[in-house]
Design a protein around this motif. Structure first.
Motif, PDB file in Angstrom:
ATOM      1  N   THR A  44      -0.456  -5.273  -1.071  1.00 39.68           N
ATOM      2  CA  THR A  44      -1.753  -5.046  -1.709  1.00 39.68           C
ATOM      3  C   THR A  44      -2.443  -6.366  -2.020  1.00 39.68           C
TER       4      THR A  44
ATOM      5  N   ASP B 223      -8.530  -5.460   9.031  1.00 41.45           N
ATOM      6  CA  ASP B 223      -9.279  -4.766   7.973  1.00 41.45           C
ATOM      7  C   ASP B 223      -8.441  -4.552   6.721  1.00 41.45           C
ATOM      8  N   ARG B 224      -7.134  -4.304   6.889  1.00 41.89           N
ATOM      9  CA  ARG B 224      -6.286  -3.930   5.758  1.00 41.89           C
ATOM     10  C   ARG B 224      -5.520  -5.087   5.142  1.00 41.89           C
TER      11      ARG B 224
ATOM     12  N   THR C  80       0.840  -1.183   0.000  1.00 40.50           N
ATOM     13  CA  THR C  80       0.000   0.000   0.000  1.00 40.50           C
ATOM     14  C   THR C  80       0.883   1.243   0.000  1.00 40.50           C
TER      15      THR C  80
END
Length: 192
Positions: A98, A171-172, A91
């Protein structure tokens, strides 16, 4: 060594599709951190064990000896991480990959199954924030060194063991516990 009372920051030099930061950009980040600590260039150079002239010359060059750059970074509480394509593109903030392809997933599974808790090994396997979250996730599994994994997570990314930070990781992260943990169990059974 002087305790600077700052949180270490990671600067990752990525290969592949992510452009490498230039020496100028790295020095700009390190200089900003030195200024945050109220250090002049002379004080910063002295803490790093390099001559002031060396620091001045670096700002006009496009290359640098890695040991000099590491010394300058360490003097202001910054850790340089030379990352390969272990987990692929990250990211914008370089905190998480990613995506994770099967090869990257296999390398992470092998590391998780190995029981190796060496900071350098984990830091080399991916972005520190991402790897710290993986360590916290693994700490919840039966039969592991829970304390060791949580301590590793805190060394990789201070605060990762806080529920809010780990929730952010969940979450990421492209790594899904519902897929990874059963694969890890199979990896451990296969290794036994």
């Amino acid at each position: 060594m002087i305790d600077l009372q700052v949180n270490p920051r990671d600067i990752e030099l990525m290969n592949g599709s992510t452009p490498q930061p230039t020496l100028f950009e790295l020095l700009a980040k390190l200089t900003a951190q030195a200024r945050t600590l109220s250090l002049t260039d002379a004080q910063w150079a002295a803490r790093a064990g390099v001559r002031g002239e060396t620091l001045s010359r670096l700002r006009r060059r496009d290359s640098c000896d890695l040991s000099t750059l590491q010394a300058l970074a360490s003097a202001v509480g910054v850790q340089l991480v030379l990352a390969d394509e272990a987990t692929g593109p990250t990211t914008d903030d370089s905190h998480v990959p990613t995506t994770l392809d099967r090869d990257a997933e296999a390398r992470l599974l092998a590391l998780a199954a190995s029981g190796n808790l060496a900071d350098a090994t984990w830091a080399a396997a991916g972005p520190r924030f991402f790897m710290a979250g993986l360590a916290v996730m693994l700490a919840g599994e039966p039969g592991v060194d829970r304390r060791g994994l949580l301590a590793l997570a805190e060394r990789l990314h201070p605060g990762m063991t806080e529920p809010a930070v780990f929730t952010l990781w969940l979450d990421r992260s492209p790594l899904r516990p519902s897929r990874f943990l059963p694969l890890l169990e199979m990896e451990r059974r296969h290794a036994a």
